[in-house]
Write a protein that holds these residues in place. Structure first.
Motif, short mmCIF file in Angstrom:
data_model
loop_
_atom_site.label_atom_id
_atom_site.label_comp_id
_atom_site.label_asym_id
_atom_site.label_seq_id
_atom_site.Cartn_x
_atom_site.Cartn_y
_atom_site.Cartn_z
N SER A 99 -7.57 -34.68 -2.94
CA SER A 99 -6.18 -34.77 -3.29
C SER A 99 -5.52 -34.02 -4.33
O SER A 99 -4.21 -33.77 -4.22
N TYR A 131 0.11 -37.71 -7.94
CA TYR A 131 -1.13 -37.64 -7.27
C TYR A 131 -1.45 -38.81 -6.57
O TYR A 131 -2.21 -38.71 -5.33
N THR A 132 -1.08 -40.15 -7.07
CA THR A 132 -1.49 -41.36 -6.05
C THR A 132 -0.72 -41.20 -4.96
O THR A 132 -1.46 -41.70 -3.92
N ASP A 133 0.22 -40.68 -4.77
CA ASP A 133 1.08 -40.62 -3.46
C ASP A 133 0.34 -39.62 -2.39
O ASP A 133 0.11 -40.07 -1.22
N HIS A 134 -0.34 -38.46 -2.88
CA HIS A 134 -1.12 -37.59 -2.28
C HIS A 134 -2.42 -38.31 -1.81
O HIS A 134 -2.90 -37.98 -0.64
N LEU A 135 -2.89 -39.17 -2.68
CA LEU A 135 -4.34 -39.56 -2.65
C LEU A 135 -3.99 -40.88 -1.39
O LEU A 135 -4.99 -41.01 -0.48
N SER A 160 -4.10 -39.10 1.97
CA SER A 160 -5.32 -38.63 2.17
C SER A 160 -6.20 -39.78 2.99
O SER A 160 -6.77 -39.76 3.74
N ILE A 203 -4.34 -31.00 -2.45
CA ILE A 203 -2.94 -31.45 -1.84
C ILE A 203 -1.93 -31.34 -2.80
O ILE A 203 -0.77 -30.81 -2.77
N TRP A 204 -2.17 -31.95 -3.99
CA TRP A 204 -1.31 -32.02 -5.31
C TRP A 204 -0.55 -30.49 -5.62
O TRP A 204 0.37 -30.33 -5.90
N THR A 225 2.61 -43.62 5.45
CA THR A 225 2.46 -43.32 3.94
C THR A 225 3.85 -43.27 3.26
O THR A 225 4.05 -43.82 2.02
N LEU A 231 -12.74 -37.49 -1.64
CA LEU A 231 -11.26 -37.50 -1.48
C LEU A 231 -10.39 -37.46 -2.39
O LEU A 231 -9.29 -36.74 -2.42
N PRO A 232 -10.84 -38.15 -3.52
CA PRO A 232 -9.97 -38.20 -4.79
C PRO A 232 -9.97 -36.45 -5.21
O PRO A 232 -8.85 -36.08 -5.72
#
Length: 376
Positions: free
Chosen positions: A273, A287-291, A294, A276-277, A83, A269-270
């Protein structure tokens, strides 16, 4: 600047997003270079957005080649590293996380559905005119009372004397005859109740109509009985039809349910995430990084489940618990390596996120089952 392009591409490939060094291999670039001449990765320094992320997925949907082996190696041996590399710009070396996860989910659930012997369950299906429960002595005739056979015989006699099955059959026949006499009247009678209450009351009415009159579609029911083409009526009919088919062929219903599970994963999952964010909001991640994080961890879970399934099939053992434990350790290491926080903070967030994951997965499963009742 030499060889400056005359036209600019759109999005993250615009000239303003070009860099002077490849983010994947470090090769020096000119601003006019659209792609790295060394590794072919697009020359763009713009942070990934959701739009960019899914555009890359669809443009590379059939391009696995050597990326697959590199992705598998990184996932299995370097928790969190893949990641970091991917969001850091080294994307040409790995497969798209979304596509990779989708492929693994489909493979796993296909294995389960093809080898689950769900067709065997169809023999336990009920015909439309059967009672959902066996009443009378048949309820206990197979029950093991040990040495108390006399107590068993007395209980059977008492139940038979009550004639429960005859009473219930008579009540059912009376109810069905009232419904069949004027279905439209019975539907209108419950239409004034709340939406949910009317839905379940109509479901009982449509059950009788489908069993007694062999209806195949809601359109056929509206034309035959002059029913209103309302949302509540349509939902009640579809729910009744699906439940009837599921009772008759439970194995086929479960097989249909499993075929939809891979896509359920991508609904929660979205949402997961977002949590997580929130708990890593001070970290410099989008947010995309956390997605993506996941997706990578969920991919590893499916890989372990597939390996566990193959081992169980070959050796006839149950290794699920071992591989779930391996995943639990992997997830902790992945969080530590990717987010670079201490053990205590990571453990607290690890427990919180796993609790949220179980809750969301349960909600997703309930929604899937509920939705399949209306669409099976």
């Amino acid at each position: 600047m030499k060889n400056k392009p005359k036209t600019h591409t759109s999005g993250r490939y615009k000239l303003i997003h070009r860099g002077v060094e490849c983010l994947n291999c470090g090769h020096p670039l000119d601003m006019s270079d659209k792609y790295c001449p060394n590794c072919s990765q697009a020359n763009s320094t713009k942070k990934l957005t959701l739009k960019d992320f899914f555009e890359e997925f669809f443009s590379n949907i059939i391009s696995y080649d050597s990326k697959l082996l590199k992705t598998l190696t990184a996932l299995l041996l370097r928790p969190g590293k893949i990641t970091k590399d991917y969001i850091g710009g080294k994307r040409v070396s790995y497969t798209n996380p979304f596509r990779f996860l989708l492929s693994l989910a489909i493979i796993y659930f296909l294995l389960i559905s093809f080898s689950g012997d769900f067709a065997e369950l169809n023999r336990f299906g009920q015909q439309s005119n059967e009672l959902p429960v066996n009443f009378g002595s048949s309820m206990i005739e197979d029950y093991d009372f040990g040495d108390q056979e006399r107590e068993k015989e007395n209980l059977i006699k008492q139940l038979d004397s009550l004639k429960l099955e005859e009473m219930i059959n008579e009540k059912t026949r009376t109810r069905d005859s009232i419904i069949m006499a004027d279905p439209k009247k019975e539907i209108q009678k419950v239409s004034g109740e709340s939406f949910i209450s009317a839905l379940f009351q109509k479901q009982k009415i449509f059950t009788t109509l489908i069993q007694k009159d062999t209806l195949y579609s809601f359109k056929e029911a509206t034309e035959k009985y002059k029913l209103e083409n309302s949302l509540n009526n349509r939902m009640a009919f579809n729910m009744t039809q699906s439940l009837t088919k599921a009772k008759r062929e439970p194995g086929a219903y479960l097989n249909s349910l499993f075929s939809k599970l891979p896509f359920t994963t991508f609904f929660f999952l979205p949402l997961f995430s977002i949590f997580i964010w929130l708990i890593y909001i001070r970290k410099n991640y989008t947010y995309t990084d956390h997605l993506i994080f996941s997706f990578h961890n969920q991919s590893l879970l499916f890989i372990l489940l597939i390996i566990s399934y193959l081992i169980d099939t070959v050796f006839g053992i149950d290794s699920n618990a071992i591989f779930v434990l391996i995943f639990g350790i992997y997830l902790y290491k992945s969080m530590r390596n990717f987010y670079q926080q201490g053990r205590f903070k990571t453990i607290v967030k690890y427990i919180f996120l796993n609790t949220i994951f179980v809750i969301l997965a349960t909600i997703g499963a309930v929604l899937l089952i509920t939705g399949s009742i209306f669409t099976y």
